[in-house]
Design a protein around this motif. Sequence first.
Motif, PDB file in Angstrom:
ATOM      1  N   ILE A   1       0.981  -1.516  -0.191  1.00 24.90           N
ATOM      2  CA  ILE A   1      -0.076  -0.159   0.268  1.00 24.90           C
ATOM      3  C   ILE A   1       0.493   0.835  -0.457  1.00 24.90           C
ATOM      4  N   ASP A   2       2.031   1.407   0.184  1.00 29.67           N
ATOM      5  CA  ASP A   2       2.709   2.487   0.060  1.00 29.67           C
ATOM      6  C   ASP A   2       2.904   2.974  -0.429  1.00 29.67           C
ATOM      7  N   LYS A   3       3.563   2.787  -2.015  1.00 30.41           N
ATOM      8  CA  LYS A   3       3.546   2.347  -2.899  1.00 30.41           C
ATOM      9  C   LYS A   3       2.302   2.772  -3.414  1.00 30.41           C
ATOM     10  N   MET A   4       1.313   2.583  -3.615  1.00 33.03           N
ATOM     11  CA  MET A   4       0.479   3.568  -3.461  1.00 33.03           C
ATOM     12  C   MET A   4      -0.203   5.161  -3.635  1.00 33.03           C
ATOM     13  N   ALA A   5      -0.854   5.619  -4.581  1.00 30.69           N
ATOM     14  CA  ALA A   5      -1.483   6.530  -5.292  1.00 30.69           C
ATOM     15  C   ALA A   5      -1.830   7.636  -3.604  1.00 30.69           C
ATOM     16  N   GLY A   6      -1.328   8.396  -3.689  1.00 31.11           N
ATOM     17  CA  GLY A   6      -1.969   9.527  -2.691  1.00 31.11           C
ATOM     18  C   GLY A   6      -3.351  10.383  -3.119  1.00 31.11           C
ATOM     19  N   ALA A   7      -4.327  11.053  -2.467  1.00 32.59           N
ATOM     20  CA  ALA A   7      -5.766  12.087  -2.823  1.00 32.59           C
ATOM     21  C   ALA A   7      -5.212  12.808  -4.176  1.00 32.59           C
ATOM     22  N   THR A   8      -6.134  13.325  -4.966  1.00 31.56           N
ATOM     23  CA  THR A   8      -5.967  13.923  -5.521  1.00 31.56           C
ATOM     24  C   THR A   8      -7.053  15.773  -5.745  1.00 31.56           C
ATOM     25  N   LYS A   9      -6.549  16.250  -6.238  1.00 33.30           N
ATOM     26  CA  LYS A   9      -7.515  18.063  -5.991  1.00 33.30           C
ATOM     27  C   LYS A   9      -9.069  16.947  -6.335  1.00 33.30           C
ATOM     28  N   LYS A  10      -9.018  15.872  -7.277  1.00 36.36           N
ATOM     29  CA  LYS A  10     -10.967  15.622  -7.215  1.00 36.36           C
ATOM     30  C   LYS A  10     -11.076  14.387  -6.927  1.00 36.36           C
ATOM     31  N   GLU A  11     -10.902  13.672  -6.065  1.00 34.23           N
ATOM     32  CA  GLU A  11     -10.770  12.063  -5.298  1.00 34.23           C
ATOM     33  C   GLU A  11     -10.219  12.265  -3.929  1.00 34.23           C
ATOM     34  N   ALA A  12     -10.982  11.249  -3.037  1.00 35.40           N
ATOM     35  CA  ALA A  12      -9.888  11.461  -1.809  1.00 35.40           C
ATOM     36  C   ALA A  12      -8.814   9.898  -2.173  1.00 35.40           C
ATOM     37  N   ASN A  13      -8.549   9.685  -1.373  1.00 37.31           N
ATOM     38  CA  ASN A  13      -7.312   8.237  -1.398  1.00 37.31           C
ATOM     39  C   ASN A  13      -7.625   7.463  -2.404  1.00 37.31           C
TER      40      ASN A  13
END
Length: 627
Positions: free
Chosen positions: A200-212
């Motif tokens: 999971i640590d290699k997964m993306a974070g939140a963006t301006k349009k979507e939650a993480n």
Amino acid sequence: MICRKEPKGLNDYESKEDSEGRNMSSEKLRSREKTRKLFMRCIHKSLSRPERLTVSQWAEKYRILTDNSALPGRWSNAITPYLVEIMDSFNDPYIQNINFVKSTQVGGTETLINATGWIITQNPSPTMIVYPNDELAKDVSNDKLKPAYQKTREIKSRFFQTKSSEKNLRFRGMNLYLRSGNTPAALASKAIKYLFFDEIDKMAGATKKEANPYNLAVERTKTYGYSKKIYTCSTPTLKSNYIWRFHERAEAQKYYFVPCPHCGEMIILKWQQVRFQNDEDNKMTIEERAETASYYCQECGAEITDSEKRAIIRQGEWRDMKKTCREKPTSVSFHINALYSFFVSWKDIALEFLRSKDDPEELQNFINSWLAEPWEDTTVKTSEELVMQRQAEEPQGVVPDWAVMLTAGVDVQETSVYYDIVAWGAEWTSQSIIHGQLLSLNDLEMYMNAEYKNSSGEQFYVNLCLIDSGDQTTEIYAFCLRHEWAIPVKGIDGGNNHYRVTKINRKGAEYDGQQLILVDGGKYKDSIARRLQKENGIGSCMVHADCDLEYAKQLTAEHKVAEGSGQRRRLVWRPKVSHGDNHFTDCRVYASAAADICGVRTIGLYDANEDAAEETPHKKSSWINGY
């Protein structure tokens, strides 16, 4: 004499009377017998008590490891006893969140496979596994999950392989979805009871349009209330990332304790207790030093050998170190490092450390992937006060007695030139002996051609000077062509190497074909920042006794910050203050690259050539002729 004929067998298709007087063929008899047996099996199955196994019990009874495994064949909990409680957390009705902070080689993926196998055969329910990206999800599906499910008979009989796709595996009574953290829409369309996150640590974070992606996926489990299970697993990266935050927030933080075979005390296996022979004289290779590695109990000091390690791990137990939860915890986090792996010896761990200790990127991998600890960037703690604490006894211009060579770095600005001359010794030990600001490049000559001495009167010259050619490029190229001790340098962002030697391509120019050094400044800044943390001595980054505060401020004018998100998220060096001066930082970086080119990494490694080297150890370097 009349012989009486024997009746034909059933295979002769002779009719017989049933209990009601009707004739029945042998085929019908066999069909009725099959029906009767099938009916009896169904009655027996429906009336018998269902098999109740924990995940670890199920794995040991049914799981078959593929030939790609280190130990193919039937699963044994004795090989990885520390996984038993992690797997059985899926059977605890109180626990909803299971977090596994792990190193490599400890069975994190196998835990996931065992848990999904138990779900498929014991409690079919909609399940999802989330991977950092789509490619990894497909690779794991084809290379690990499908082969594992086909190898285990109890799963294979429930696996609808022809109706399955790479990311949607269909089983009797349930679907197993494989999704990517980079595709938010795919995480928001299914009701899920069992949710898994791998790496999971290699997964993306939140963006301006979507939650993480984590929050989006967890939303899918609301339908199942308290019966849901969320499993997160990864080697850690930074403290601010998913896995370590979940570890710190968990109601129970568990570490694996093992009994010392000598004193009987329960201990946690820690890297600090792995000891190996020092080599102050640099007479041993890192492999030879690693051969001497062993573990020493933190309670009694006795040596614990590799052969003893296996026995004590089987006697180990998980203990909560947080001890703040008075009731049964709903979230539990397990932490374990590579020292517990049956497949890794003390030597293996020591060798990996010795190979990586001098490179910040490789050292980070050792801390993350072997020790299962988050990387704390030392640059955050650097300050001008720390630099001033690194003042050595030698005054400005005096070479320390441990030094073997001098290199220099020059940063050229529009109105002035900054320079730093640095002494170098074994294990990247460094000390600025003189630095300053000059009006022009021509003023450099008196410092670069000067003779410097140590306390014994030994003479030193600058072996190599790298001059930044980002500003006034043509003038710098021409200047370096006239001086054998100077080579132009340009900074590059990223790359596999600390530096790369190339040539200037300017057709018709006098410096066409001249050497140019491309330097990844970030790697050398990592090294400088880390070595500033060390006390004065071997391996430290030091300054002379007359160092001024301005130099100290500029040397620590940058810090490392995270930029971007997802797969593009990375740590980069940025000024702490907008438009703050960092010229001496660049000078020290270029001096470090020059030392690297001149062979600072090999100082002390070739004692057999020591006598030959002492004949002319401090004269101007002729390394350029070798390219």
